[in-house]
Design a protein around this motif. Sequence first.
Motif, PDB file in Angstrom:
ATOM      1  N   GLU A   1      64.852  22.772  16.469  1.00  0.00           N
ATOM      2  CA  GLU A   1      66.239  23.181  16.262  1.00  0.00           C
ATOM      3  C   GLU A   1      66.693  22.853  14.841  1.00  0.00           C
ATOM      4  OE1 GLU A   1      68.105  24.967  18.132  1.00  0.00           O
ATOM      5  OE2 GLU A   1      66.648  25.055  19.781  1.00  0.00           O
ATOM      6  N   ALA A   2      66.275  21.710  14.356  1.00  0.00           N
ATOM      7  CA  ALA A   2      66.622  21.330  12.982  1.00  0.00           C
ATOM      8  C   ALA A   2      66.014  22.306  11.975  1.00  0.00           C
ATOM      9  CB  ALA A   2      66.139  19.907  12.703  1.00  0.00           C
TER      10      ALA A   2
ATOM     11  N   GLU B   1      62.073  15.477   9.456  1.00  0.00           N
ATOM     12  CA  GLU B   1      62.508  16.835   9.130  1.00  0.00           C
ATOM     13  C   GLU B   1      61.971  17.289   7.783  1.00  0.00           C
ATOM     14  OE1 GLU B   1      66.641  17.610   9.577  1.00  0.00           O
ATOM     15  OE2 GLU B   1      66.802  16.570  11.515  1.00  0.00           O
TER      16      GLU B   1
ATOM     17  N   ARG C   1      65.317  25.476  12.577  1.00  0.00           N
ATOM     18  CA  ARG C   1      66.074  26.733  12.668  1.00  0.00           C
ATOM     19  C   ARG C   1      67.331  26.649  11.815  1.00  0.00           C
ATOM     20  NH1 ARG C   1      64.479  26.223  18.260  1.00  0.00           N
ATOM     21  NH2 ARG C   1      62.965  27.886  18.776  1.00  0.00           N
ATOM     22  N   ARG C   2      68.002  25.507  11.855  1.00  0.00           N
ATOM     23  CA  ARG C   2      69.218  25.343  11.044  1.00  0.00           C
ATOM     24  C   ARG C   2      68.904  25.386   9.564  1.00  0.00           C
ATOM     25  NH1 ARG C   2      70.308  21.497  15.187  1.00  0.00           N
ATOM     26  NH2 ARG C   2      69.617  19.760  13.859  1.00  0.00           N
ATOM     27  N   ARG C   3      67.681  25.029   9.229  1.00  0.00           N
ATOM     28  CA  ARG C   3      67.271  25.076   7.816  1.00  0.00           C
ATOM     29  C   ARG C   3      66.729  26.450   7.416  1.00  0.00           C
ATOM     30  NH1 ARG C   3      64.736  19.408   5.632  1.00  0.00           N
ATOM     31  NH2 ARG C   3      66.152  17.961   6.691  1.00  0.00           N
TER      32      ARG C   3
END
Length: 310
Positions: A193-194, A165, A196-198
């Motif tokens: 997805e990770a 990540e 997007r969360r960031r």
Amino acid sequence: MTPTDLLDHAQALNRRGERYAMVTVVRITPPTSAYVGAQAIVTADGSLTGSVGGGCARDVVVAAALEAIQSGIARLVLISNAASGAVPAGVERHPMRCASDGEIELFIQPHTPAPLLLVLGNTPAAAQARVFAEQCGFRLTDSAAGAQAEQIAIALVATQGEDDETALQAALASPARQVLLIASRRKAQGLREAMRRRGVSEQRLAAIEAPAGPDIGAHSPAHIALAAVAGAVACWTRAAAVAPAAAPLPPSYVNPVCGIEVDPAQARHVVTYGGEQFYFCCDGCRLQFEQDPGKYFAIQAGHAMAAAAA
């Protein structure tokens, strides 16, 4: 400027990833201030460093060099006022920018530095990818920060489970036009997805290509790296096909004595007469003007009227 200085200048342009053309005089016919072996560098903004003759040839050299930078194709250029004489195949003929009987033939070689490839990861695939990429002509970096960061064109994330990540976010934060990710489709989706969360935008996520490169049935680190570098090469060649044009030439002015266009910013002489400025490419044109300024004042007025009517 010595030959060593000129080579140092070329190396500095290469390090900065700037496009330029090396111009070399390969033949002369006197009278001319050029000499065989004289060299200069023309950059994409039209700046000339070095010397390949006087002001009579400068504008032609810069214009031809900018065209070579834009096309990426080397060329032979003959600058001459000779009224006759065969020109060898493959040689472009241009008029001398002043009333000189000399000739200069030049070889113009454009240089387009290879793109900078960011490779992130300490895995066997990352190590092998660096070897392949260097053999393919890429410039390499292993950091998305520092002096070269803004030059990053393509990124390859080959962490394979080691801080994936963090590495992917660093690659996406760089200016890389494409981010090649060595990962399965399932794992890549999880990493998207990770991201997007960031807070990474969908537009930026679209730069990710995973699995990296074409499907060649790769399983070993070497084969995985080979596919990834093939993907980087494909990105490079696509970008080269739509490379930005070189900077346009500066506005020109028609020398009333010889009828040749002159860049006012590069004029050898500037003479004020009748409240107007006249720009000259060489001593001869200036002297001829000063012998009968009224004549050339009228000629220049005619040029201005023709340009306004066009």
